[in-house]
Scaffold this motif. Structure first.
Motif, mmCIF file in Angstrom:
data_model
loop_
_atom_site.group_PDB
_atom_site.id
_atom_site.type_symbol
_atom_site.label_atom_id
_atom_site.label_comp_id
_atom_site.label_asym_id
_atom_site.label_seq_id
_atom_site.Cartn_x
_atom_site.Cartn_y
_atom_site.Cartn_z
ATOM 1 N N LEU A 1 40.351 48.215 39.366
ATOM 2 C CA LEU A 1 42.002 49.193 40.066
ATOM 3 C C LEU A 1 43.495 48.158 40.077
ATOM 4 C CD1 LEU A 1 39.208 50.187 42.793
ATOM 5 C CD2 LEU A 1 40.812 51.502 40.542
ATOM 6 N N SER A 2 42.966 47.045 40.876
ATOM 7 C CA SER A 2 44.560 46.212 41.102
ATOM 8 C C SER A 2 45.048 46.024 39.668
ATOM 9 C CB SER A 2 44.533 44.499 41.759
ATOM 10 O OG SER A 2 43.428 44.118 40.993
ATOM 11 N N THR A 3 44.540 45.641 38.592
ATOM 12 C CA THR A 3 45.323 45.720 37.099
ATOM 13 C C THR A 3 45.772 47.160 36.949
ATOM 14 O OG1 THR A 3 43.758 44.390 37.008
ATOM 15 C CG2 THR A 3 44.958 45.459 35.058
ATOM 16 N N PHE A 4 45.219 47.957 37.768
ATOM 17 C CA PHE A 4 45.691 49.317 36.919
ATOM 18 C C PHE A 4 47.257 49.353 37.941
ATOM 19 C CE2 PHE A 4 41.465 50.712 34.962
ATOM 20 C CZ PHE A 4 41.678 51.130 33.839
ATOM 21 N N ALA A 5 46.531 49.173 39.394
ATOM 22 C CA ALA A 5 48.346 48.769 40.049
ATOM 23 C C ALA A 5 49.596 48.164 39.741
ATOM 24 C CB ALA A 5 47.777 48.961 41.344
ATOM 25 N N SER A 6 48.727 46.708 38.722
ATOM 26 C CA SER A 6 49.838 45.620 38.687
ATOM 27 C C SER A 6 50.530 46.618 37.151
ATOM 28 C CB SER A 6 49.616 44.737 38.478
ATOM 29 O OG SER A 6 48.494 45.379 37.031
#
Length: 336
Positions: free
Chosen positions: A291-296
């Motif tokens: 999820l954090s990768t998508f947000a990045s």
């Protein structure tokens, strides 16, 4: 490659060790403990092998081609997985640990060759507009590799077999066979073919890669010569700054404790957490990472790389510090 080989295999092996300490550990106070010295050796074996494999793979792929380097790395990975597969067979516990260490070293060497080859190949065959987005997918591939490793352990642990972890080790052969198959059918890099003056083969390879026609004839009349290049040039003149930037980017994941986090399931088991519960924690951590990768992807454009790097390292430092402080106080802390 569709997943990160090192992350998948590291997750499989770390979790197998956490669930089978009786195979590689000695009984102390009604618990099987793997000595810290051996854990340190196993943890260092992979990165050491990767460093040596990358240096060796760079030389081999320049001399024999990208496909040959990919095939050799895949074959060595198969042998390394076999060593880990049979590491529990020796009678002496130090022999078991030594065989596993040898498998880890060879596996790191093989993965180093594969990493070097894949990055070189992508830089040579991808159009300029696709190189950035492709590199941006690497963190996602890393997490997918960890997730696949956790899923393999989850299902194999429910089989009821006492040596189910051997199935998890054997699952690494599937990925190795896949990369070996890619080496058979993958077109050779046109850039390397030009360096060895194989212009006709380079033209054929470009057609297989479906590159634009206007790009096919441009480099054919002036093959690139790499005989005058050396590693020393990476630290000279303008290349020095580029080398520092690339090195820092590669080291950045280690600065926030990625390697230590990969062993979290083992440490959770050591403090009394049930194996299946620690596996759930591992999977949740991986999903949050995705999820954090998508947000990045969005946040990088909004805030920039420097702000995100500093804020992420700051948050990780606070979290690691809080865990260290909690560990300084005696008591029975249970959150599950």
């Amino acid at each position: 490659m569709c997943i990160d080989r090192y992350s998948l295999e590291l997750t499989v092996e770390t979790k197998c060790l956490s669930l089978n300490r009786y195979t590689y550990g000695r009984k102390q106070s009604n618990a099987y403990i793997i000595p810290a010295a051996w854990l340190a050796l196993w943890s260092a074996a992979g990165p050491i092998g990767i460093m040596v494999g990358s240096l060796t793979g760079g030389r081999l792929q320049d001399r024999y081609g990208r496909r040959s380097s990919l095939a050799l790395g895949s074959l060595l990975s198969i042998v390394a997985a076999a060593l880990c597969f049979v590491s529990d067979r020796p009678d002496e516990i130090d022999s078991r640990r030594g065989v596993f260490l040898a498998g880890k070293l060879l596996q790191g060497f093989a993965i180093g060759m594969l990493i070097c080859m894949s990055q070189t190949y992508m830089s040579e065959v991808l159009p300029t507009t696709l190189r950035g987005p492709t590199i941006a997918l690497l963190p996602m591939f890393t997490l997918f590799g960890q997730l696949i490793g956790a899923i393999i352990i989850h299902f194999s642990s429910k089989s009821g077999s006492s040596d189910y972890y051997r199935t998890a080790f054997a699952s690494q052969w599937v990925v190795s066979v896949f990369t070996l198959t890619c080496a058979v059918f993958l077109p050779e890099s046109p850039a390397w073919l030009l360096r060895v003056n194989e212009v006709c083969k380079a033209q054929k390879s470009k057609r297989r890669l479906n590159l634009a026609e206007e790009d096919m004839d441009a480099p054919s009349s002036a093959p690139m010569d790499s005989n005058d290049t050396s590693f020393l040039q990476c630290f000279q003149d303008v290349h020095r700054r580029r080398t520092i930037i690339v090195s820092f980017s590669s080291v950045l994941p280690q600065l926030f404790g990625l390697t230590l986090f990969s062993h979290a399931s083992y440490f959770l088991g050591m403090v009394g957490m049930p194996a299946q519960t620690s596996l759930i924690f591992l999977i949740l951590g991986i999903l949050l990472g995705l999820l954090s990768t998508f947000a990045s992807i969005w946040s990088v454009k909004q805030f920039g790389r420097r702000i995100l790097s500093l804020s992420s390292l700051g948050a990780a430092s606070v979290l690691w510090l809080s865990m260290g402080i909690v560990g300084c106080f005696p008591g029975d802390f249970k959150i599950w």
